[in-house]
Design a protein around this motif. Sequence first.
Motif, PDB file in Angstrom:
ATOM      1  N   PRO A  29       0.851  -1.131   0.143  1.00 10.64           N
ATOM      2  CA  PRO A  29      -0.049  -0.046   0.113  1.00 10.64           C
ATOM      3  C   PRO A  29       0.838   1.396  -0.054  1.00 10.64           C
ATOM      4  O   PRO A  29       1.962   1.298   0.551  1.00 10.64           O
ATOM      5  CB  PRO A  29      -0.796   0.070   1.172  1.00 10.64           C
ATOM      6  CG  PRO A  29       0.439  -1.015   2.057  1.00 10.64           C
ATOM      7  CD  PRO A  29       0.775  -1.826   1.296  1.00 10.64           C
ATOM      8  N   VAL A  32      -3.041   4.583   3.856  1.00  5.08           N
ATOM      9  CA  VAL A  32      -3.690   3.806   4.921  1.00  5.08           C
ATOM     10  C   VAL A  32      -4.994   3.045   4.147  1.00  5.08           C
ATOM     11  O   VAL A  32      -5.365   2.042   4.739  1.00  5.08           O
ATOM     12  CB  VAL A  32      -4.195   4.642   6.114  1.00  5.08           C
ATOM     13  CG1 VAL A  32      -2.812   4.951   6.831  1.00  5.08           C
ATOM     14  CG2 VAL A  32      -4.911   5.924   5.696  1.00  5.08           C
ATOM     15  N   GLN A  54      -5.458   1.746   1.512  1.00 10.31           N
ATOM     16  CA  GLN A  54      -4.807   0.466   0.941  1.00 10.31           C
ATOM     17  C   GLN A  54      -4.525  -0.670   1.749  1.00 10.31           C
ATOM     18  O   GLN A  54      -4.315  -1.581   1.158  1.00 10.31           O
ATOM     19  CB  GLN A  54      -3.868   0.830  -0.149  1.00 10.31           C
ATOM     20  CG  GLN A  54      -4.685   1.594  -1.278  1.00 10.31           C
ATOM     21  CD  GLN A  54      -3.362   2.030  -2.319  1.00 10.31           C
ATOM     22  OE1 GLN A  54      -2.385   1.791  -2.068  1.00 10.31           O
ATOM     23  NE2 GLN A  54      -3.764   2.864  -3.352  1.00 10.31           N
ATOM     24  N   ILE A  55      -4.261  -0.488   3.019  1.00  9.75           N
ATOM     25  CA  ILE A  55      -3.674  -1.210   4.158  1.00  9.75           C
ATOM     26  C   ILE A  55      -4.608  -2.448   4.263  1.00  9.75           C
ATOM     27  O   ILE A  55      -5.929  -2.185   4.707  1.00  9.75           O
ATOM     28  CB  ILE A  55      -3.199  -0.605   5.287  1.00  9.75           C
ATOM     29  CG1 ILE A  55      -2.192   0.257   5.151  1.00  9.75           C
ATOM     30  CG2 ILE A  55      -2.738  -1.748   6.438  1.00  9.75           C
ATOM     31  CD1 ILE A  55      -1.963   0.950   6.339  1.00  9.75           C
ATOM     32  N   LYS A  56      -4.408  -3.841   3.897  1.00  8.35           N
ATOM     33  CA  LYS A  56      -4.886  -4.961   4.304  1.00  8.35           C
ATOM     34  C   LYS A  56      -4.374  -5.422   5.649  1.00  8.35           C
ATOM     35  O   LYS A  56      -3.454  -6.239   5.592  1.00  8.35           O
ATOM     36  CB  LYS A  56      -5.103  -5.779   3.240  1.00  8.35           C
ATOM     37  CG  LYS A  56      -5.640  -5.303   1.944  1.00  8.35           C
ATOM     38  CD  LYS A  56      -5.607  -6.378   1.002  1.00  8.35           C
ATOM     39  CE  LYS A  56      -6.356  -5.962  -0.300  1.00  8.35           C
ATOM     40  NZ  LYS A  56      -6.375  -6.753  -1.249  1.00  8.35           N
ATOM     41  N   TYR A  57      -5.040  -5.026   6.708  1.00  2.00           N
ATOM     42  CA  TYR A  57      -4.264  -5.059   8.083  1.00  2.00           C
ATOM     43  C   TYR A  57      -4.153  -6.498   8.360  1.00  2.00           C
ATOM     44  O   TYR A  57      -3.130  -6.978   9.039  1.00  2.00           O
ATOM     45  CB  TYR A  57      -5.152  -4.433   9.165  1.00  2.00           C
ATOM     46  CG  TYR A  57      -5.152  -3.135   9.054  1.00  2.00           C
ATOM     47  CD1 TYR A  57      -3.969  -2.503   9.713  1.00  2.00           C
ATOM     48  CD2 TYR A  57      -5.946  -2.360   8.815  1.00  2.00           C
ATOM     49  CE1 TYR A  57      -3.935  -0.995   9.799  1.00  2.00           C
ATOM     50  CE2 TYR A  57      -6.155  -0.752   8.658  1.00  2.00           C
ATOM     51  CZ  TYR A  57      -4.866  -0.059   9.244  1.00  2.00           C
ATOM     52  OH  TYR A  57      -4.825   1.085   9.101  1.00  2.00           O
ATOM     53  N   TRP A  85      -0.723  -7.985   7.178  1.00  3.94           N
ATOM     54  CA  TRP A  85       0.446  -7.213   8.055  1.00  3.94           C
ATOM     55  C   TRP A  85       0.699  -8.034   9.446  1.00  3.94           C
ATOM     56  O   TRP A  85       1.661  -8.186   9.890  1.00  3.94           O
ATOM     57  CB  TRP A  85       0.458  -5.674   7.907  1.00  3.94           C
ATOM     58  CG  TRP A  85       0.521  -5.298   6.552  1.00  3.94           C
ATOM     59  CD1 TRP A  85      -0.605  -4.782   5.689  1.00  3.94           C
ATOM     60  CD2 TRP A  85       1.799  -5.420   5.878  1.00  3.94           C
ATOM     61  NE1 TRP A  85       0.139  -4.512   4.426  1.00  3.94           N
ATOM     62  CE2 TRP A  85       1.329  -4.730   4.403  1.00  3.94           C
ATOM     63  CE3 TRP A  85       3.171  -5.374   5.862  1.00  3.94           C
ATOM     64  CZ2 TRP A  85       2.234  -4.617   3.501  1.00  3.94           C
ATOM     65  CZ3 TRP A  85       3.991  -5.238   5.010  1.00  3.94           C
ATOM     66  CH2 TRP A  85       3.537  -4.841   3.677  1.00  3.94           C
ATOM     67  N   ILE A  95       2.684  -0.121  10.934  1.00  3.66           N
ATOM     68  CA  ILE A  95       3.327   0.087   9.482  1.00  3.66           C
ATOM     69  C   ILE A  95       3.267   1.617   8.882  1.00  3.66           C
ATOM     70  O   ILE A  95       2.549   2.380   9.373  1.00  3.66           O
ATOM     71  CB  ILE A  95       2.134  -0.671   8.615  1.00  3.66           C
ATOM     72  CG1 ILE A  95       2.554  -0.829   6.922  1.00  3.66           C
ATOM     73  CG2 ILE A  95       0.897  -0.243   8.755  1.00  3.66           C
ATOM     74  CD1 ILE A  95       1.585  -1.673   6.160  1.00  3.66           C
ATOM     75  N   VAL A 130       3.542   3.921   5.499  1.00  2.28           N
ATOM     76  CA  VAL A 130       3.247   4.005   3.950  1.00  2.28           C
ATOM     77  C   VAL A 130       3.488   5.679   3.633  1.00  2.28           C
ATOM     78  O   VAL A 130       3.428   6.424   4.506  1.00  2.28           O
ATOM     79  CB  VAL A 130       1.782   3.468   3.639  1.00  2.28           C
ATOM     80  CG1 VAL A 130       1.846   2.101   4.145  1.00  2.28           C
ATOM     81  CG2 VAL A 130       0.720   4.339   4.363  1.00  2.28           C
ATOM     82  N   VAL A 140      -1.097  -1.529  13.476  1.00  3.62           N
ATOM     83  CA  VAL A 140      -1.690  -2.791  12.685  1.00  3.62           C
ATOM     84  C   VAL A 140      -2.623  -3.567  13.657  1.00  3.62           C
ATOM     85  O   VAL A 140      -3.718  -4.106  13.348  1.00  3.62           O
ATOM     86  CB  VAL A 140      -0.485  -3.702  12.249  1.00  3.62           C
ATOM     87  CG1 VAL A 140      -1.273  -4.836  11.659  1.00  3.62           C
ATOM     88  CG2 VAL A 140       0.370  -3.089  11.026  1.00  3.62           C
ATOM     89  N   GLN A 200      -5.702  -1.664  13.921  1.00  6.72           N
ATOM     90  CA  GLN A 200      -6.250  -1.480  12.733  1.00  6.72           C
ATOM     91  C   GLN A 200      -6.517   0.077  12.595  1.00  6.72           C
ATOM     92  O   GLN A 200      -7.656   0.709  12.136  1.00  6.72           O
ATOM     93  CB  GLN A 200      -7.196  -2.291  12.087  1.00  6.72           C
ATOM     94  CG  GLN A 200      -6.979  -3.596  12.077  1.00  6.72           C
ATOM     95  CD  GLN A 200      -7.932  -4.414  11.334  1.00  6.72           C
ATOM     96  OE1 GLN A 200      -8.812  -4.079  10.919  1.00  6.72           O
ATOM     97  NE2 GLN A 200      -7.784  -5.870  11.543  1.00  6.72           N
TER      98      GLN A 200
END
Length: 425
Positions: A78, A81, A83-86, A89, A97, A99, A119, A122
């Motif tokens: 990503p 944020v 786009q983050i697929k928690y 990770w 994380i 980004v 993470v 979330q």
Amino acid sequence: MYITRLITFVVIAFCCLTAQAALDIEITGGGAQQTPIAVVPFGNSKGMKDDMAKIISDDLYRSGLFRPLNINGMPNLPINVAQIKYPEWAALQAQAIVVGSIVTLPDGRLNVSFQLADVLKQQPLVDMDFQLQAKYARMTAHKIADVIYEKLTGHPGAFASRIAYVKKLGERHFLYVADSDGHNAQALVNSNEPVISPAWSPDGSKMAYVSFEKKKPIVFVHTLATGERKIVANYKGNNSAPAWSPDGKKLAIVLTYGANSQIYTINASGGDLQKITKSRGIDTEPVFSPDGKWIYFTSDRGGKPQIYKTSANGGSEVTRVTFEGAYNVSPRFAPDGSKLLYIRNDGGRFRVAMQDLTNGQVQLLSDGRLDESPSFSPNGRVILYAIKVGAKGSLSSVSFDGKVRQSLSEASGDVREPAWGPMLK
């Protein structure tokens, strides 16, 4: 807490400097609990001279408090944020994380956006933008690492600060300034004669030092942005060991103006000479306390070198500060004034000692044979000092609790007398 800010980042430019290779860094030890963190490559960063995500990751690793994770093979990288697929990770065991993305603005500057997220919860923690010229990308990455460090530890970071050190290479003598990680090292002074005792002004815009270029030690003040140099102390005898007052208006210096070495103060621009100490011993290595009320210094007035203090305005009252050990020299203050560094002769080994000024307790922090010139980072979390490896001088650092050590070495030259500068504004 979700924070959004827009910052235009400005750093002091350094005039008339010559670049050289970076110091090599080796890290040993680490904090008892290192936070696993994922630093994802920033979007649109390909082709940039400075890899900002790597600089951030390296800074956090050097602190000894973070464990940057290997993200090779992650299916999604990503750049914000949203786009983050928690769960992905969390499966990598990341607790935090980072980004970001980079956009070139119509005027040629860069807009760097970065976000820090928790993470496990979330939850975004920080969202910031920096607008800068491309040449400041490395220093901006250090600034981002400072923000992350403070958010996750509760203490200010000091990655976006600079260090100074002297180096002898062959018959040439250099005074270098470099980023806190040793990169971007540039020669402030290049001379056939020795240059010693660099001291940063409180705002980081000037450097005081001693040069022998006039065939005797005299004190210069050098403005970094313009390259202008000015002699501020050239009195009869030796002029040495400059130290700035906290407000940047005065310098404490050492003169052999009368006979033996004594402490004086002068205006930072020169003049208004005032004698501070009057003893039959050798008084040297002055340093102002952070509140500006006291000058601490090394003296052999009691027979062996110890550290004393007296009023910054002079006077007859002098108080001894160090009592453990028969030899204590080179005092340096923590930024908050709570602790004092110095070099102690510990059974024939010269080691960095740190004394808590609230209770008098002393802790030995280094383990070398000829350690010297300790200097606190501007956040008070790391101590930089010089070591001897064989006949060659090099730099080393240790965290304030003694757990994380770094060796900063160069392939050539004798490196000594480090001085850590203030936080960059």
